[in-house]
Design a protein around this motif. Sequence first.
Motif, PDB file in Angstrom:
ATOM      1  N   THR A 105      29.973  39.145  22.879  1.00  0.00           N
ATOM      2  CA  THR A 105      28.861  38.215  22.998  1.00  0.00           C
ATOM      3  C   THR A 105      28.818  37.699  24.426  1.00  0.00           C
ATOM      4  O   THR A 105      29.782  37.848  25.191  1.00  0.00           O
ATOM      5  N   LEU A 137      20.331  30.850  29.660  1.00  0.00           N
ATOM      6  CA  LEU A 137      20.881  31.720  28.622  1.00  0.00           C
ATOM      7  C   LEU A 137      21.589  30.958  27.509  1.00  0.00           C
ATOM      8  O   LEU A 137      22.247  31.569  26.665  1.00  0.00           O
ATOM      9  N   ASP A 139      20.731  29.639  24.754  1.00  0.00           N
ATOM     10  CA  ASP A 139      20.393  30.004  23.374  1.00  0.00           C
ATOM     11  C   ASP A 139      20.739  31.441  23.034  1.00  0.00           C
ATOM     12  O   ASP A 139      20.547  31.877  21.887  1.00  0.00           O
ATOM     13  N   GLU A 140      21.246  32.200  24.015  1.00  0.00           N
ATOM     14  CA  GLU A 140      21.530  33.618  23.798  1.00  0.00           C
ATOM     15  C   GLU A 140      23.023  33.939  23.847  1.00  0.00           C
ATOM     16  O   GLU A 140      23.409  35.092  23.707  1.00  0.00           O
ATOM     17  N   ASP A 142      25.558  33.618  21.876  1.00  0.00           N
ATOM     18  CA  ASP A 142      26.279  34.168  20.730  1.00  0.00           C
ATOM     19  C   ASP A 142      25.697  35.486  20.234  1.00  0.00           C
ATOM     20  O   ASP A 142      26.080  35.995  19.182  1.00  0.00           O
ATOM     21  N   LYS A 143      24.782  36.071  21.004  1.00  0.00           N
ATOM     22  CA  LYS A 143      24.282  37.412  20.722  1.00  0.00           C
ATOM     23  C   LYS A 143      25.191  38.441  21.383  1.00  0.00           C
ATOM     24  O   LYS A 143      25.754  38.197  22.452  1.00  0.00           O
ATOM     25  N   TYR A 148      21.080  42.434  24.456  1.00  0.00           N
ATOM     26  CA  TYR A 148      20.503  41.803  25.635  1.00  0.00           C
ATOM     27  C   TYR A 148      19.528  42.765  26.323  1.00  0.00           C
ATOM     28  O   TYR A 148      19.790  43.959  26.436  1.00  0.00           O
ATOM     29  N   SER A 149      18.438  42.217  26.823  1.00  0.00           N
ATOM     30  CA  SER A 149      17.532  42.996  27.665  1.00  0.00           C
ATOM     31  C   SER A 149      18.150  43.160  29.050  1.00  0.00           C
ATOM     32  O   SER A 149      19.161  42.520  29.385  1.00  0.00           O
ATOM     33  N   MET A 152      18.216  39.832  30.790  1.00  0.00           N
ATOM     34  CA  MET A 152      19.254  38.935  30.265  1.00  0.00           C
ATOM     35  C   MET A 152      20.625  39.319  30.798  1.00  0.00           C
ATOM     36  O   MET A 152      21.441  38.459  31.150  1.00  0.00           O
TER      37      MET A 152
END
Length: 257
Positions: A105, A137, A139-140, A142-143, A148-149, A152
């Motif tokens: 992540t 980033l 909000d991202e 924990d992805k 990811y793009s 990102m």
Amino acid sequence: METNAPVLQVKELKKSYPLPGRFGRPAGKKQALAGVSFTLTPGLYGLLGPNGAGKSTLLGIVTGGLASDGGGVLWRGKSARAAGAGFRRALGFMPQQQGLYDSYTGRRFLAYLCALKEIPAKETAAQVARVADWVNLSDELDKRLAAYSGGMKQRLLLASALLGDPQLLILDEPTAGLDPKERVRLRRLLAGLAEDRIILVATHVVSDVETVAREILLLKDGRLVAQAPVSDLVARYAPGGNLEDVYLRVFGEEGGP
């Protein structure tokens, strides 16, 4: 020169690479850097030049990934190479390309970089939260990185360079893959950070540095053509124009951004 202020001095850097020849024998050498010298104090600087100008070689030597054939790099008046870990702690580097672990992540990746940078474990969570907020980033985190793009991932690499609050920040093509909104956000972020640290941005995108750079360094064929504020470069090379006109005048249409 010996001082505690953030000062980076590059002195007569030289670097050549062997040219491949027949039967595995070198056919001469290509000179990537031909005695490049400059001094940077706190502020944001743009490093401009076409492909093959020597930008990546210069950044590689300054950040310690490459050895030079001659010359040196001084940090606060002392050899950066001799300073070792002390210089590495002061340095934040965002390379143009870097492999990422798709199974990680964003949060785990940044925590891993904190460990590599020897940031105390008790500070890791706060460091990760701070730099993630800076690059939009939060909000991202924990992805998984596989989701990811490209933009990102680019912002994540920038966040990793910002860990540890470096006094010298070197960014190689930091806006690659970013949309226009994120480009503007990045320019504003770097302009604010540059008040008390040195930021060197190597880029092909003139607009990334035109309005925020204290000075522009023009590198051509391994030589530093000029180091000056945008207004001075425009007056010298493209009166009545802008930095893109300077770029085209110095490097030619084929080297344009």
